[in-house]
Design a protein around this motif. Structure first.
Motif, PDB file in Angstrom:
ATOM      1  N   GLY A   1       0.807  -1.208   0.000  1.00 52.24           N
ATOM      2  CA  GLY A   1       0.000   0.000   0.000  1.00 52.24           C
ATOM      3  C   GLY A   1       0.840   1.258   0.000  1.00 52.24           C
ATOM      4  O   GLY A   1       0.552   2.222  -0.719  1.00 52.24           O
ATOM      5  N   LEU A   2       1.901   1.280   0.805  1.00 52.89           N
ATOM      6  CA  LEU A   2       2.751   2.460   0.900  1.00 52.89           C
ATOM      7  C   LEU A   2       3.543   2.710  -0.382  1.00 52.89           C
ATOM      8  O   LEU A   2       4.022   3.823  -0.610  1.00 52.89           O
ATOM      9  CB  LEU A   2       3.706   2.330   2.087  1.00 52.89           C
ATOM     10  N   MET A   3       3.664   1.668  -1.223  1.00 59.98           N
ATOM     11  CA  MET A   3       4.388   1.834  -2.488  1.00 59.98           C
ATOM     12  C   MET A   3       3.459   2.242  -3.635  1.00 59.98           C
ATOM     13  O   MET A   3       3.930   2.517  -4.728  1.00 59.98           O
ATOM     14  CB  MET A   3       5.092   0.528  -2.857  1.00 59.98           C
ATOM     15  N   SER A   4       2.152   2.312  -3.386  1.00 59.31           N
ATOM     16  CA  SER A   4       1.211   2.650  -4.449  1.00 59.31           C
ATOM     17  C   SER A   4       1.332   4.121  -4.828  1.00 59.31           C
ATOM     18  O   SER A   4       1.181   5.002  -3.973  1.00 59.31           O
ATOM     19  CB  SER A   4      -0.222   2.348  -4.000  1.00 59.31           C
ATOM     20  N   PRO A   5       1.577   4.428  -6.111  1.00 62.65           N
ATOM     21  CA  PRO A   5       1.676   5.839  -6.525  1.00 62.65           C
ATOM     22  C   PRO A   5       0.335   6.564  -6.482  1.00 62.65           C
ATOM     23  O   PRO A   5       0.295   7.799  -6.536  1.00 62.65           O
ATOM     24  CB  PRO A   5       2.209   5.741  -7.960  1.00 62.65           C
ATOM     25  N   SER A   6      -0.774   5.823  -6.375  1.00 58.87           N
ATOM     26  CA  SER A   6      -2.100   6.438  -6.358  1.00 58.87           C
ATOM     27  C   SER A   6      -2.526   6.855  -4.954  1.00 58.87           C
ATOM     28  O   SER A   6      -3.500   7.601  -4.804  1.00 58.87           O
ATOM     29  CB  SER A   6      -3.151   5.476  -6.925  1.00 58.87           C
ATOM     30  N   LEU A   7      -1.838   6.397  -3.947  1.00 61.32           N
ATOM     31  CA  LEU A   7      -2.251   6.661  -2.568  1.00 61.32           C
ATOM     32  C   LEU A   7      -1.958   8.116  -2.201  1.00 61.32           C
ATOM     33  O   LEU A   7      -0.809   8.541  -2.157  1.00 61.32           O
ATOM     34  CB  LEU A   7      -1.516   5.725  -1.615  1.00 61.32           C
ATOM     35  N   VAL A   8      -3.025   8.892  -1.893  1.00 61.53           N
ATOM     36  CA  VAL A   8      -2.851  10.302  -1.551  1.00 61.53           C
ATOM     37  C   VAL A   8      -3.257  10.601  -0.113  1.00 61.53           C
ATOM     38  O   VAL A   8      -2.805  11.585   0.473  1.00 61.53           O
ATOM     39  CB  VAL A   8      -3.639  11.224  -2.509  1.00 61.53           C
ATOM     40  N   SER A   9      -4.115   9.760   0.474  1.00 67.35           N
ATOM     41  CA  SER A   9      -4.568   9.998   1.844  1.00 67.35           C
ATOM     42  C   SER A   9      -4.675   8.665   2.568  1.00 67.35           C
ATOM     43  O   SER A   9      -5.221   7.707   2.031  1.00 67.35           O
ATOM     44  CB  SER A   9      -5.923  10.710   1.837  1.00 67.35           C
ATOM     45  N   LEU A  10      -4.158   8.617   3.808  1.00 64.02           N
ATOM     46  CA  LEU A  10      -4.123   7.366   4.561  1.00 64.02           C
ATOM     47  C   LEU A  10      -4.453   7.657   6.016  1.00 64.02           C
ATOM     48  O   LEU A  10      -3.842   8.525   6.650  1.00 64.02           O
ATOM     49  CB  LEU A  10      -2.725   6.737   4.438  1.00 64.02           C
ATOM     50  N   VAL A  11      -5.454   6.935   6.541  1.00 66.82           N
ATOM     51  CA  VAL A  11      -5.882   7.111   7.926  1.00 66.82           C
ATOM     52  C   VAL A  11      -5.923   5.741   8.596  1.00 66.82           C
ATOM     53  O   VAL A  11      -6.530   4.806   8.071  1.00 66.82           O
ATOM     54  CB  VAL A  11      -7.278   7.760   8.000  1.00 66.82           C
ATOM     55  N   PHE A  12      -5.260   5.619   9.749  1.00 67.45           N
ATOM     56  CA  PHE A  12      -5.308   4.400  10.553  1.00 67.45           C
ATOM     57  C   PHE A  12      -5.939   4.721  11.901  1.00 67.45           C
ATOM     58  O   PHE A  12      -5.523   5.661  12.582  1.00 67.45           O
ATOM     59  CB  PHE A  12      -3.899   3.835  10.777  1.00 67.45           C
ATOM     60  N   THR A  13      -6.933   3.926  12.286  1.00 69.56           N
ATOM     61  CA  THR A  13      -7.575   4.084  13.583  1.00 69.56           C
ATOM     62  C   THR A  13      -7.658   2.725  14.273  1.00 69.56           C
ATOM     63  O   THR A  13      -8.201   1.774  13.705  1.00 69.56           O
ATOM     64  CB  THR A  13      -8.997   4.655  13.430  1.00 69.56           C
ATOM     65  N   LYS A  14      -7.065   2.639  15.472  1.00 68.94           N
ATOM     66  CA  LYS A  14      -7.104   1.412  16.279  1.00 68.94           C
ATOM     67  C   LYS A  14      -6.603   0.203  15.496  1.00 68.94           C
ATOM     68  O   LYS A  14      -7.244  -0.848  15.432  1.00 68.94           O
ATOM     69  CB  LYS A  14      -8.521   1.153  16.790  1.00 68.94           C
ATOM     70  N   CYS A  15      -5.441   0.353  14.882  1.00 74.50           N
ATOM     71  CA  CYS A  15      -4.842  -0.733  14.111  1.00 74.50           C
ATOM     72  C   CYS A  15      -3.575  -1.232  14.807  1.00 74.50           C
ATOM     73  O   CYS A  15      -2.819  -0.438  15.391  1.00 74.50           O
ATOM     74  CB  CYS A  15      -4.503  -0.271  12.693  1.00 74.50           C
TER      75      CYS A  15
END
Length: 930
Positions: free
Chosen positions: A754-768
């Motif tokens: 996921g972190l290598m995806s060039p399309s990823l612009v916003s990332l939110v983690f909650t209780k992970c």
């Protein structure tokens, strides 16, 4: 002009014909004849628009043609729905037998199409002949030629003219004069800005500057009626008065001008240039060492050869000084407040300040008189009541509108449907333009969408200084603009033209409200009538709900209905089943009911009968159930279901084959207890916001045209499907992960991918659960990630500073180390940082050159944090710091620190700009209205 607006209907119909002709079996010849006539009329109207032709007779023809275009468009769409739909999906033997029973009905439908086409054809043929005759007559009219010449003379400018009232621009003058004297710089300067902002005045000040008096000089005003031979002739006469011009060809003039200028210091002013091709024609006369000043309203003129200088609006102090000069008035304390209010309403436009100043010059300088002018500013600047000089304002602004190409005029006029000073969400605007048919398929490149074309249209309007673009505070590689707006006077022009052309009617709720507090009623003005094709109602109330809308049920043949909430309004407008007569507005393309309370909390079933609908929005409305008939909308492009609380959906959205943009509220309930199907949405480009608990995430890879995705996931498998998507069209992914165990080997692999995806612009983690840390940074990781939020997780945050595009970071309720170190050169793009309830955090260090673009800092509830890093005082971009629920000792230390006056520090109260989750404004992927 009316004909320029009609072109949008012809474009829409032409696109439809291209798309649907193959289905019109049995009437193909008639369709081709209609198509040919429309293309002929289209060419005539484009010529009329370029020539600026207008007349009452021509407007009558235009209205007739609009009606014909409507009929043809509706006929073709209705035929496709009723006939072509029966030809699809015939797979079983039973289906094939049933097909034969429909043949007679289908033949009847084809016959009806042919019959109506026969009615349209002679009308189009007659109209084509009448248009040719009318335009031919106008072209030869000596009166029109004289009027054109009169207008040209009124717009002509001269170098010797003296501006009697001049304020400001001293810095602009100094900059431009120094550029004229600098022998090493680029030689062409382009002064651009909105009409009336003072471009010609500035150019004249530079041209006549004492330091340039020894230069060879020439001044020429081009205007829209460009004649290159006349322009070159005027320049040559000023440079060499003894030269005999008569008999010289263009090539001779170019050569002579060049030979004169190449040996001397010079300044040439080309005032009021409108088209790039005009510059390309005459620039060959100027050698490389020649100083040229261009004034234009179009930013795109001479882009490759010029250095731009955008002229700003006057700040309040300079505007007040200009008003005093024009009004011939010495300041008096009791009048100054009113005077500054007048200046504020002019929004820094020198032309409008001069017009109002001229009115005040003729009045007594008393408080009552100035108040009266202030109260009637709208009349003076919009309607021109009692103001002879108003024509000057109107003419200057109308020039920009008249110069627009035909395809931009409807796009501009559509902005009349928004309130003054409103920040117009451009993503939403694009979708509305597309639904209205303003964006032509013929302008679409091989790898473009219609939304890309719409963006080009908006940028062109901005380059022509018709609209003002606002950059997004948090931007992505694909989306750098956030909203647009209009200067008040440009909004007045837009509204006036929209009214004149009966293009659009806007009604504000507050101006048409009747009844008492227990039964507030919105009564539509009688002037709306049935001649309006687009009706916009703006809910600008901040207080009570509106219980009833009177008059909607009488409206007929609407193409667009938009009931929109003002950004400060938080109440609902009641919509009963009888409020809107869908049967009388079967031709609706756009139906927007935002901030409404529907009877029984249900959308009426009759919405499904609006077969021509392109855009349906229920944003922030109270609708708890969507009817199954929604799948009967074959042309729907945009469906916005971001309702107020929750909505129950029939599992039929997957059947909407032409749906391109789908916006969902997070809290949906699918009728039938199955997950929401998405696999049939082959044209879908935007999907916001879906949840792995209620939607079939496995369908996402089947959406091959998807470009924007906002998704919530709660399991590793769903996350894997999203981040491993190989769709090359996908531009932006906003991913929110909740209560997900990523500590396993598979979880770590999915997180890495996921972190290598060039399309990823916003990332939110909650209780992970992430095993205490993010993966180590490597080249290419999070290359386009702009927003990162972590809450209730255990992580090592040191790696985040290496993400090259990260602009927005929220750390909330984390288990982390005691010391946070922002190393040198880390967080190169970070603008906003939130540190919320980090109990473990004791020390925070910021090294030199870290976070060089930080503008906003918020620290809440970090009870053990000792102080704010000293280095923050040296970050010049820092503008705001907010501290809440922090120890008294910490607050005292902050109070003692010496920050620049430009830094706003809030130590005591909760800022109204900040929500409870820790976001001072919506970043990408927040479910913001698109």
């Amino acid at each position: 002009m009316a004909e320029s607006l009609l072109n949008v209907f012809l474009e829409t119909l032409r696109d439809l014909l291209v798309e649907e002709t193959k289905f019109l079996l049995g009437v193909g010849d008639d369709v081709e004849k209609v198509k040919g006539d429309l293309e002929s009329i289209h060419a005539l109207l484009m010529k009329a628009d370029r020539d600026g032709r207008d007349s009452p007779t021509l407007k009558t023809y235009i209205h007739q043609l609009k009606d014909l275009a409507f009929k043809a468009e509706n006929l073709l769409e209705k035929y496709f729905v009723e006939v072509q739909s029966k030809r699809e999906g015939l797979r079983s033997l039973k289906d094939k037998f049933q097909r034969y029973t429909c043949i007679m009905c289908e033949c009847y439908s084809v016959h009806e199409v042919g019959k109506e086409a026969c009615d349209i054809l002679p009308a189009l043929d007659k109209l084509t002949k009448e248009l040719k005759a009318e335009l031919g007559q106008e072209s030869s009219s000596s009166h029109l030629k004289q009027e054109d010449e009169r207008q040209r003379q009124l717009r002509q400018t001269y170098a010797h003219e003296v501006e009697p009232h001049f304020v400001g621009m001293e810095e602009d003058i100094q900059i431009l004069v120094s550029k004229m004297k600098d022998e090493k710089r680029q030689r062409v300067v382009k002064i651009y800005g909105m009409g009336g902002v003072g471009k010609t005045t500035l150019a004249r000040k530079v041209y006549n500057h004492r330091d340039l008096q020894s230069y060879d000089r020439a001044w020429v005003c081009i205007t829209q009626q460009f004649e290159h031979k006349a322009v070159l002739s005027k320049i040559l006469k000023q440079l060499a008065s003894n030269v005999e011009i008569d008999g010289l060809e263009v090539e001779d003039m170019v050569t002579r001008i060049h030979s004169i200028l190449v040996e001397s210091k010079c300044v040439i002013v080309i005032d009021d240039i409108w088209e790039d091709v005009h510059w390309e024609i005459i620039r060959k006369a100027f050698p490389v060492n020649c100083n040229v000043i261009l004034t234009t309203r179009y930013e795109n003129i001479a882009n490759q050869q010029s250095e731009p200088h955008k002229l700003r609006f006057l700040p309040e102090d300079e505007g007040w000084a200009l008003l005093q000069k024009v009004a011939d008035f010495s300041p008096v304390d009791e009048i100054e407040d009113i005077g500054r209010q007048i200046v504020s309403k002019c929004e820094g436009l020198p032309l409008s300040i001069c017009v109002i100043g001229g009115i005040l010059r003729q009045k007594e300088h008393t408080l009552p008189e100035w108040r009266r002018v202030n109260e009637n500013m709208e009349s003076y600047l919009r309607h021109g009541e009692g103001v002879g000089e108003y024509t000057r304002v109107k003419q200057v602004l109308e020039l920009s509108y008249n110069a627009l190409p035909y395809y931009l005029k409807p796009c501009f006029l559509y902005l009349a449907g928004f309130s003054e000073d409103e920040e117009i969400d451009i993503k939403r605007l694009y979708l509305l333009w597309m639904a209205e048919g303003f964006i032509s398929y013929q302008d679409k490149g091989p790898n473009e969408t219609l939304r890309d074309v719409a963006q080009r249209y908006l940028i062109e309007l901005a380059m022509r200084c018709m609209v003002q673009l606002r950059e997004a505070s948090i931007y992505t590689s694909c989306v750098k603009l956030d909203s647009c707006g209009l200067h008040d006077l440009m909004h007045d022009l837009c509204s006036s033209k929209a009214d004149d052309e009966k293009f659009l009617r806007r009604t504000d709720v507050s101006k048409n409200l009747n009844g008492n507090l227990s039964g507030r009623r919105l009564a539509l003005p009688q002037s709306v009538g049935n001649s309006v094709s687009r009706l916009v109602i703006i809910d600008d109330l901040v207080g009570d709900d509106v219980s009833i809308i009177d008059g909607l049920e009488k409206l007929k043949d609407l193409r667009s209905f938009l009931l929109q909430k003002h950004r400060f309004s938080n109440q609902l407008i009641a919509i009963k089943e009888s409020t809107f007569n869908f049967e009388m507005s079967q031709c609706l393309r756009v139906f927007v009911a935002e901030g409404c309370s529907f009877e029984g909390n249900k959308l009426p079933n009759k919405v499904g009968e609006l077969i021509h609908l392109r855009y349906l929005s229920l944003y922030f409305s109270e609708v708890s159930k969507l009817p199954k008939s929604i799948c009967s909308l074959p042309y729907l492009q945009t469906l916005d279901l971001r309702v107020w609380r929750f909505i129950r959906l029939p599992n039929v959205i997957w059947k909407m084959k032409r749906l391109k943009h789908l916006f969902l509220v997070l809290n949906i309930k699918v009728i039938g207890r199955k997950k929401l199907r998405l696999d049939g949405l082959e044209e879908l480009e935007t999907l916001e916001s879906i949840d792995s608990e209620t939607a079939c995430i496995a369908d996402i890879p089947k959406l091959t045209r998807l470009q924007t995705l906002h998704v919530f996931v709660s399991d590793v498998d769903s996350m894997s499907i999203v981040v491993s998507n190989k769709n090359r069209q996908l531009r932006e992914i906003s991913l929110e992960v909740r209560s997900c165990d990523l500590s396993s080997e598979k979880g770590r692999t999915v997180l890495n991918d996921g972190l290598m995806s060039p399309s990823l612009v916003s990332l939110v983690f909650t209780k992970c659960n992430m095993s205490g840390s993010f993966p180590d940074y490597k080249q290419g990781m999070c290359q386009n990630l702009v927003t990162l939020e972590l809450s209730y997780c255990k992580v090592d945050v040191m790696e985040f500073g290496k993400y090259p595009m990260l602009q927005y970071l929220v750390l909330s309720h984390l288990v982390m180390t005691e010391t946070l170190i922002c190393h040198s050169d880390s967080f190169p793009q970070l603008k906003k940082l939130h540190l919320l309830y980090l109990d473990d955090l004791k020390k925070w260090e910021v090294e030199e050159k870290a976070m060089p673009k930080l503008t906003f800092l918020r620290i809440d509830g970090c009870s053990n944090l000792e102080n704010v890093p000293v280095r923050l005082r040296f970050i010049s971009s820092l503008r705001e710091m907010h501290f809440w629920v922090m120890p008294r000792e910490f607050m005292e230390r902050v109070k003692e620190e010496d920050y620049a006056p430009s830094v706003k520090i809030d130590r005591h109260f909760w800022s109204t700009k900040i929500d409870a989750y820790g976001s001072d404004e919506d970043g990408p992927g927040k479910g913001k209205r698109s």
